[in-house]
Design a protein around this motif. Structure first.
Motif, short mmCIF file in Angstrom:
data_model
loop_
_atom_site.label_atom_id
_atom_site.label_comp_id
_atom_site.label_asym_id
_atom_site.label_seq_id
_atom_site.Cartn_x
_atom_site.Cartn_y
_atom_site.Cartn_z
N MET A 50 0.83 -1.21 0.00
CA MET A 50 0.00 0.00 0.00
C MET A 50 0.87 1.26 0.00
O MET A 50 0.51 2.26 -0.63
CB MET A 50 -0.95 -0.02 1.19
CG MET A 50 -2.04 -1.08 1.07
SD MET A 50 -3.08 -1.27 2.55
CE MET A 50 -4.04 0.24 2.48
N SER A 51 1.99 1.22 0.68
CA SER A 51 2.91 2.37 0.67
C SER A 51 3.45 2.60 -0.73
O SER A 51 3.58 3.75 -1.18
CB SER A 51 4.07 2.12 1.65
OG SER A 51 3.61 2.08 2.98
N ASP A 52 3.78 1.50 -1.43
CA ASP A 52 4.27 1.63 -2.81
C ASP A 52 3.17 2.19 -3.72
O ASP A 52 3.43 3.03 -4.59
CB ASP A 52 4.72 0.26 -3.34
CG ASP A 52 6.01 -0.22 -2.70
OD1 ASP A 52 6.73 0.63 -2.14
OD2 ASP A 52 6.28 -1.43 -2.75
N LEU A 53 1.92 1.72 -3.53
CA LEU A 53 0.81 2.23 -4.33
C LEU A 53 0.57 3.71 -4.06
O LEU A 53 0.26 4.48 -4.98
CB LEU A 53 -0.46 1.43 -4.03
CG LEU A 53 -0.51 -0.02 -4.52
CD1 LEU A 53 -1.72 -0.74 -3.94
CD2 LEU A 53 -0.53 -0.08 -6.05
N GLU A 54 0.75 4.10 -2.81
CA GLU A 54 0.60 5.52 -2.48
C GLU A 54 1.70 6.35 -3.13
O GLU A 54 1.44 7.44 -3.67
CB GLU A 54 0.62 5.70 -0.96
CG GLU A 54 0.42 7.15 -0.53
CD GLU A 54 0.38 7.30 0.97
OE1 GLU A 54 0.14 8.44 1.44
OE2 GLU A 54 0.57 6.30 1.69
N HIS A 61 -3.54 9.07 1.45
CA HIS A 61 -3.49 8.90 2.90
C HIS A 61 -4.19 10.11 3.53
O HIS A 61 -3.56 11.13 3.78
CB HIS A 61 -2.03 8.84 3.33
CG HIS A 61 -1.82 8.19 4.65
ND1 HIS A 61 -0.63 7.61 5.00
CD2 HIS A 61 -2.63 8.01 5.72
CE1 HIS A 61 -0.72 7.11 6.21
NE2 HIS A 61 -1.93 7.34 6.68
N PRO A 62 -5.49 10.04 3.75
CA PRO A 62 -6.22 11.21 4.22
C PRO A 62 -5.93 11.56 5.68
O PRO A 62 -6.03 10.70 6.55
CB PRO A 62 -7.68 10.80 4.04
CG PRO A 62 -7.67 9.31 4.19
CD PRO A 62 -6.35 8.85 3.63
N HIS A 63 -5.59 12.81 5.91
CA HIS A 63 -5.41 13.34 7.26
C HIS A 63 -4.49 12.43 8.08
O HIS A 63 -3.44 12.01 7.63
CB HIS A 63 -6.77 13.53 7.94
CG HIS A 63 -7.75 14.29 7.10
ND1 HIS A 63 -7.49 15.57 6.65
CD2 HIS A 63 -8.97 13.94 6.61
CE1 HIS A 63 -8.50 15.99 5.92
NE2 HIS A 63 -9.41 15.02 5.88
N THR A 64 -4.91 12.10 9.31
CA THR A 64 -4.09 11.26 10.18
C THR A 64 -4.56 9.81 10.21
O THR A 64 -4.10 9.03 11.02
CB THR A 64 -4.12 11.83 11.62
OG1 THR A 64 -5.48 11.86 12.06
CG2 THR A 64 -3.52 13.23 11.66
N SER A 65 -5.50 9.46 9.33
CA SER A 65 -6.03 8.10 9.30
C SER A 65 -4.94 7.11 8.91
O SER A 65 -4.05 7.40 8.11
CB SER A 65 -7.19 8.00 8.31
OG SER A 65 -7.54 6.65 8.10
N ALA A 66 -5.03 5.93 9.52
CA ALA A 66 -4.08 4.87 9.17
C ALA A 66 -4.45 4.20 7.85
O ALA A 66 -3.64 3.47 7.28
CB ALA A 66 -4.04 3.83 10.29
N GLY A 67 -5.68 4.43 7.38
CA GLY A 67 -6.14 3.79 6.17
C GLY A 67 -5.85 4.62 4.92
O GLY A 67 -5.39 5.76 4.98
#
Length: 345
Positions: A50-54, A61-67
């Motif tokens: 997911m980090s690579d996709l981001e 990665h919206p705001h401080t959400s972990a999702g």
């Protein structure tokens, strides 16, 4: 990730992020993915993917959400390459069949029914741009006597579309005086486009028609009205406004007002439809011909919160557009299914 070519595992994770976000409207975390889907990999591995996709711009990665949530680029990849067309359930099929159980031959009524079906099944705002009636070819024209100073004119074009116009005269006529006029009109005008007839009506009939005839006189005066589009002043119809207003994306007051503006001003919708036509066609063969325009791709300053899924329809030689407008978090697979499937009967 050095380029935008995704491997099979990355595509799977992106597909699941989009699917989960469509269902929940909440940012999707790695633990959510591993619990929901049997991937055979750890949450930590999913988190790295997911980090690579981001990093490549497919998810955000919206705001401080972990999702994470899909970006426009992620939705585009999903629509073009990753989504699987789902089937309608039995209740949806039954409901659609009930709506389609009509003996109406009025094409515009049938189109309105189809738009209501789209709105209900997709839970989005459904719109229809009516066909350009004046591009149709005249099959026949009928004059029906209503009273001594009133005539009903029925225009039939070769596609099967009908238009009726009631004309009032400033003098009285007999019922027997209508038939010769009707015969002459069909002789001179059948086979021509309505746009041609509207622009040249007087010249085409003046040699054969008496200027003293009150029926011909009123027809000349009313040619623009008679041979114009089938729904003068109403080029687009909208159904399901409450569906859009209830979407969680638009709970923010500013976004809520933008939705209200969109619903109330049909010219905005017409502009979006006309300028989005053919911009982006889904690449998958089973949704060929369906145009999916996402977020920033929309030709509107206020369109970044929406997606538009449209398909052109034809009625004989005239065409229009039917579509769904909703948040980018819409169920694209179901909408594309509705556009590309035959009747579910």
């Amino acid at each position: 990730m050095l380029n935008d070519d995704l491997n099979a595992r990355e595509k799977s994770i992106l597909r699941y992020v989009v699917q989960q976000f469509i269902v929940t409207a909440s940012p999707v975390g790695s633990r959510n993915i591993t619990k929901k889907y049997n991937l055979g990999i750890s949450p930590a591995t999913v988190r790295n993917i997911m980090s690579d996709l981001e990093e490549s711009g497919y998810i955000g990665h919206p705001h401080t959400s972990a999702g994470r949530i899909p970006t426009d680029k992620g939705y585009r990849m999903y629509v073009d390459d990753l989504m699987e067309i789902q089937a309608l359930n039995s209740e949806e099929k039954k409901s659609i069949n009930k709506d389609l159980d009509t003996n109406s031959i009025d094409q515009t009524e049938i189109l309105d029914i189809a738009t209501k079906i789209l709105s209900r099944v997709t839970n989005q705002l459904a719109c229809i741009v009516y066909p350009k009636f004046d591009a149709g070819i005249l099959q026949k024209i009928q004059l029906i006597y209503l009273s001594s100073n009133k005539i009903l004119i029925v225009i039939t074009i070769k596609s099967g579309l009908l238009k009726t116009v009631t004309i009032e005269l400033d003098t009285e006529i007999s019922e027997s005086s209508i038939e010769p006029v009707q015969s002459l009109l069909n002789e001179k005008l059948s086979g021509l486009k309505l746009s041609e007839i509207r622009l040249s009506f007087s010249n085409r009939i003046k040699e054969s028609a008496s200027e003293d005839n009150p029926i011909f006189r009123i027809l000349v005066e009313s040619a623009d009205k008679i041979f114009s589009d089938i729904r003068t002043g109403e080029k687009v119809a909208v159904t399901g406004a409450k569906n859009l207003l209830l979407q969680p994306e638009f709970e923010d007051p500013l976004k809520f007002h933008s939705v209200v503006d969109l619903i109330e001003d049909k010219e905005i919708i017409l502009h979006i439809f006309e300028n989005s036509s053919g911009l982006f066609l889904a690449k998958r063969k089973d949704v060929n011909g369906v145009s999916v325009v996402i977020g920033q791709e929309l030709p509107s300053n206020s369109g970044s919160d929406y997606s538009l899924v449209t398909k052109e329809y034809k009625v004989g030689n005239v065409s229009g557009t039917m579509g769904v407008i909703g948040p980018k978090r819409m169920d694209y697979s179901k909408i594309c299914l509705l556009y590309t499937s035959p009747s579910p009967r």
